[in-house]
Design a protein around this motif. Structure first.
Motif, PDB file in Angstrom:
ATOM      1  N   PRO A  86       0.824  -1.212   0.000  1.00 32.39           N
ATOM      2  CA  PRO A  86       0.000   0.000   0.000  1.00 32.39           C
ATOM      3  C   PRO A  86       0.858   1.261   0.000  1.00 32.39           C
ATOM      4  CG  PRO A  86      -0.785  -1.551   1.646  1.00 32.39           C
ATOM      5  CD  PRO A  86       0.515  -2.088   1.148  1.00 32.39           C
ATOM      6  N   CYS A  87       0.365   2.320  -0.654  1.00 33.30           N
ATOM      7  CA  CYS A  87       1.143   3.565  -0.681  1.00 33.30           C
ATOM      8  C   CYS A  87       0.322   4.763  -0.213  1.00 33.30           C
ATOM      9  CB  CYS A  87       1.793   3.794  -2.029  1.00 33.30           C
ATOM     10  SG  CYS A  87       0.678   4.231  -3.358  1.00 33.30           S
ATOM     11  N   GLY A  88      -0.716   4.516   0.630  1.00 32.87           N
ATOM     12  CA  GLY A  88      -1.326   5.638   1.335  1.00 32.87           C
ATOM     13  C   GLY A  88      -2.580   6.250   0.752  1.00 32.87           C
ATOM     14  N   PHE A  89      -3.280   5.539  -0.128  1.00 32.95           N
ATOM     15  CA  PHE A  89      -4.585   6.010  -0.585  1.00 32.95           C
ATOM     16  C   PHE A  89      -5.436   4.802  -0.958  1.00 32.95           C
ATOM     17  CE2 PHE A  89      -4.734   5.491  -5.270  1.00 32.95           C
ATOM     18  CZ  PHE A  89      -3.399   5.204  -5.547  1.00 32.95           C
ATOM     19  N   CYS A  90      -6.725   5.044  -1.169  1.00 37.43           N
ATOM     20  CA  CYS A  90      -7.588   3.969  -1.667  1.00 37.43           C
ATOM     21  C   CYS A  90      -8.838   4.556  -2.319  1.00 37.43           C
ATOM     22  CB  CYS A  90      -7.993   3.005  -0.545  1.00 37.43           C
ATOM     23  SG  CYS A  90      -9.206   3.684   0.587  1.00 37.43           S
ATOM     24  N   PHE A  91      -9.552   3.711  -3.010  1.00 39.97           N
ATOM     25  CA  PHE A  91     -10.872   4.066  -3.534  1.00 39.97           C
ATOM     26  C   PHE A  91     -11.885   3.185  -2.804  1.00 39.97           C
ATOM     27  CE2 PHE A  91      -7.958   4.943  -7.066  1.00 39.97           C
ATOM     28  CZ  PHE A  91      -8.310   6.247  -7.377  1.00 39.97           C
ATOM     29  N   VAL A  92     -12.991   3.807  -2.366  1.00 44.36           N
ATOM     30  CA  VAL A  92     -14.080   3.045  -1.741  1.00 44.36           C
ATOM     31  C   VAL A  92     -15.303   3.189  -2.639  1.00 44.36           C
ATOM     32  CG1 VAL A  92     -15.531   2.750   0.302  1.00 44.36           C
ATOM     33  CG2 VAL A  92     -13.175   3.556   0.566  1.00 44.36           C
ATOM     34  N   GLU A  93     -15.794   2.064  -3.124  1.00 40.99           N
ATOM     35  CA  GLU A  93     -16.983   2.089  -4.000  1.00 40.99           C
ATOM     36  C   GLU A  93     -18.210   1.659  -3.215  1.00 40.99           C
ATOM     37  OE1 GLU A  93     -15.376   0.817  -8.327  1.00 40.99           O
ATOM     38  OE2 GLU A  93     -17.165  -0.244  -7.629  1.00 40.99           O
ATOM     39  N   TYR A  94     -19.265   2.452  -3.294  1.00 45.29           N
ATOM     40  CA  TYR A  94     -20.526   2.147  -2.602  1.00 45.29           C
ATOM     41  C   TYR A  94     -21.566   1.659  -3.604  1.00 45.29           C
ATOM     42  CZ  TYR A  94     -18.594   4.562   1.410  1.00 45.29           C
ATOM     43  OH  TYR A  94     -17.801   4.909   2.468  1.00 45.29           O
ATOM     44  N   TYR A  95     -22.696   1.201  -3.065  1.00 46.92           N
ATOM     45  CA  TYR A  95     -23.800   0.825  -3.950  1.00 46.92           C
ATOM     46  C   TYR A  95     -24.623   2.038  -4.380  1.00 46.92           C
ATOM     47  CZ  TYR A  95     -22.828  -4.083  -3.364  1.00 46.92           C
ATOM     48  OH  TYR A  95     -22.205  -5.307  -3.406  1.00 46.92           O
ATOM     49  N   SER A  96     -24.513   3.143  -3.623  1.00 46.60           N
ATOM     50  CA  SER A  96     -25.322   4.307  -4.014  1.00 46.60           C
ATOM     51  C   SER A  96     -24.542   5.612  -3.879  1.00 46.60           C
ATOM     52  CB  SER A  96     -26.584   4.383  -3.138  1.00 46.60           C
ATOM     53  OG  SER A  96     -26.213   4.787  -1.837  1.00 46.60           O
ATOM     54  N   HIS A  97     -24.981   6.595  -4.657  1.00 48.00           N
ATOM     55  CA  HIS A  97     -24.373   7.930  -4.627  1.00 48.00           C
ATOM     56  C   HIS A  97     -24.564   8.574  -3.247  1.00 48.00           C
ATOM     57  CE1 HIS A  97     -23.234  11.950  -5.899  1.00 48.00           C
ATOM     58  NE2 HIS A  97     -24.404  12.415  -5.497  1.00 48.00           N
ATOM     59  N   ASN A  98     -25.757   8.419  -2.670  1.00 49.99           N
ATOM     60  CA  ASN A  98     -26.035   9.062  -1.377  1.00 49.99           C
ATOM     61  C   ASN A  98     -25.120   8.551  -0.274  1.00 49.99           C
ATOM     62  OD1 ASN A  98     -27.889  10.750  -2.385  1.00 49.99           O
ATOM     63  ND2 ASN A  98     -29.683   9.548  -1.746  1.00 49.99           N
ATOM     64  N   GLU A  99     -24.815   7.270  -0.319  1.00 56.06           N
ATOM     65  CA  GLU A  99     -23.902   6.726   0.695  1.00 56.06           C
ATOM     66  C   GLU A  99     -22.495   7.309   0.519  1.00 56.06           C
ATOM     67  OE1 GLU A  99     -25.188   2.279   1.809  1.00 56.06           O
ATOM     68  OE2 GLU A  99     -24.830   2.630  -0.322  1.00 56.06           O
ATOM     69  N   ALA A 100     -22.059   7.408  -0.727  1.00 55.30           N
ATOM     70  CA  ALA A 100     -20.718   7.964  -0.988  1.00 55.30           C
ATOM     71  C   ALA A 100     -20.657   9.402  -0.471  1.00 55.30           C
ATOM     72  CB  ALA A 100     -20.401   7.903  -2.477  1.00 55.30           C
ATOM     73  N   LEU A 101     -21.702  10.168  -0.759  1.00 59.06           N
ATOM     74  CA  LEU A 101     -21.757  11.563  -0.344  1.00 59.06           C
ATOM     75  C   LEU A 101     -21.787  11.686   1.186  1.00 59.06           C
ATOM     76  CD1 LEU A 101     -21.793  13.918  -2.263  1.00 59.06           C
ATOM     77  CD2 LEU A 101     -24.290  13.977  -2.098  1.00 59.06           C
ATOM     78  N   ALA A 102     -22.617  10.862   1.827  1.00 58.28           N
ATOM     79  CA  ALA A 102     -22.722  10.917   3.289  1.00 58.28           C
ATOM     80  C   ALA A 102     -21.386  10.558   3.928  1.00 58.28           C
ATOM     81  CB  ALA A 102     -23.820   9.973   3.776  1.00 58.28           C
ATOM     82  N   CYS A 103     -20.748   9.518   3.419  1.00 60.70           N
ATOM     83  CA  CYS A 103     -19.466   9.095   3.998  1.00 60.70           C
ATOM     84  C   CYS A 103     -18.409  10.161   3.769  1.00 60.70           C
ATOM     85  CB  CYS A 103     -19.038   7.748   3.437  1.00 60.70           C
ATOM     86  SG  CYS A 103     -20.066   6.416   4.081  1.00 60.70           S
ATOM     87  N   MET A 104     -18.439  10.815   2.592  1.00 59.17           N
ATOM     88  CA  MET A 104     -17.466  11.884   2.348  1.00 59.17           C
ATOM     89  C   MET A 104     -17.677  13.003   3.366  1.00 59.17           C
ATOM     90  SD  MET A 104     -16.764  14.234  -0.979  1.00 59.17           S
ATOM     91  CE  MET A 104     -18.218  15.238  -0.856  1.00 59.17           C
ATOM     92  N   ARG A 105     -18.920  13.408   3.550  1.00 61.20           N
ATOM     93  CA  ARG A 105     -19.205  14.546   4.443  1.00 61.20           C
ATOM     94  C   ARG A 105     -18.853  14.257   5.886  1.00 61.20           C
ATOM     95  NH1 ARG A 105     -24.642  16.078   1.266  1.00 61.20           N
ATOM     96  NH2 ARG A 105     -23.665  17.456  -0.244  1.00 61.20           N
ATOM     97  N   TYR A 106     -19.154  13.040   6.351  1.00 61.06           N
ATOM     98  CA  TYR A 106     -18.996  12.765   7.779  1.00 61.06           C
ATOM     99  C   TYR A 106     -17.637  12.167   8.145  1.00 61.06           C
ATOM    100  CZ  TYR A 106     -23.834  14.055   8.003  1.00 61.06           C
ATOM    101  OH  TYR A 106     -24.995  14.773   7.900  1.00 61.06           O
ATOM    102  N   ILE A 107     -16.964  11.559   7.180  1.00 60.97           N
ATOM    103  CA  ILE A 107     -15.704  10.880   7.546  1.00 60.97           C
ATOM    104  C   ILE A 107     -14.477  11.696   7.144  1.00 60.97           C
ATOM    105  CG2 ILE A 107     -14.354   8.760   7.268  1.00 60.97           C
ATOM    106  CD1 ILE A 107     -17.062   7.304   6.925  1.00 60.97           C
ATOM    107  N   SER A 108     -14.588  12.479   6.066  1.00 64.50           N
ATOM    108  CA  SER A 108     -13.436  13.287   5.645  1.00 64.50           C
ATOM    109  C   SER A 108     -13.042  14.230   6.778  1.00 64.50           C
ATOM    110  CB  SER A 108     -13.792  14.098   4.401  1.00 64.50           C
ATOM    111  OG  SER A 108     -12.624  14.695   3.895  1.00 64.50           O
ATOM    112  N   GLY A 109     -11.759  14.286   7.081  1.00 66.93           N
ATOM    113  CA  GLY A 109     -11.288  15.179   8.147  1.00 66.93           C
ATOM    114  C   GLY A 109     -11.231  14.503   9.506  1.00 66.93           C
TER     115      GLY A 109
END
Ligand code: GTA
Length: 162
Positions: A86-109
């Motif tokens: 591993p070199c310090g990044f990843c991609f996380v794929e969800y089943y829905s756009h809303n989940e991706a958006l929610a996870c970005m908003r609440y987990i980023s930072g």
């Protein structure tokens, strides 16, 4: 066009230097994206840890959840270690756009393995994007970094070469 730029900034400030999409096309893809880019990970953080954290804002009861995680890899590491590491990044794929958006908003930072991680909505994973693009095999930012970062291989690659 100003509207697109403003809307786009809410999703992502990243412009992929190796992709030739214009901003409007990028916005169209991000509007329905189900993928997050996660940066500033420790090289030691595992896929299991990422799965646990990034499942927090999902809705499996509605058929959602994480579809797959693609770990970012140092494309040169096999030479020394027989496996790509591993070199310090990843991609996380969800089943829905809303989940991706929610996870970005609440987990980023927030912190993972004592590091503040950064999430960005991504236009979608394609084979080849899992590899660091820096000359040394890891991420470009680790090529130029001037500080010592124990979780990311110590000194930046150029500083190590000097
Ligand atoms: N969606 O923010 C992102 C993102 N990043 C940073 C990388 N990827 C991203 N995807 C999204 N959002 O698939 C993806 C790439 C690729 C994979 C590995 O991760 O699409 P990389 O990090 O090795 O290379 O990519 P990339 O993205 O081409 O690097 P970039 O944008 O040139 O530089 C990243 C950072 O490095 C810059 O923001 C800057 O802080 C630093 N940097 C770049 N060049 C220099 C320089 N000459 N001097 C100093 N610092 C530099």
């Amino acid at each position: 066009m100003a509207d697109v730029v403003e809307a786009l900034d809410k999703f992502s400030n990243y412009k992929d230097s190796q992709a030739s999409r214009d901003r409007e096309m990028q916005y169209e893809l991000l509007k329905k994206s189900t993928t997050l880019y996660v940066g500033n990970l420790s090289f030691y953080t595992t896929e299991e840890q990422i799965y646990e954290l990034f499942s927090k804002c999902t809705t499996p009861e509605e058929g959602g959840g994480i579809k797959r995680i693609i770990m970012g890899l140092d494309r040169n590491s096999r030479q020394a270690l027989q496996v790509l590491t591993p070199c310090g990044f990843c991609f996380v794929e969800y089943y829905s756009h809303n989940e991706a958006l929610a996870c970005m908003r609440y987990i980023s930072g927030t912190k993972l393995d004592e590091r503040i991680i950064r999430c960005d909505l991504d236009i979608g994973y394609k084979d080849g994007r899992q590899f660091g693009r820096g000359r040394s095999g890891g991420q470009v930012r680790d090529e130029h970094r001037q500080d010592y970062d124990a979780g990311r291989g110590g000194w930046g690659a150029q500083a190590q070469a000097q």
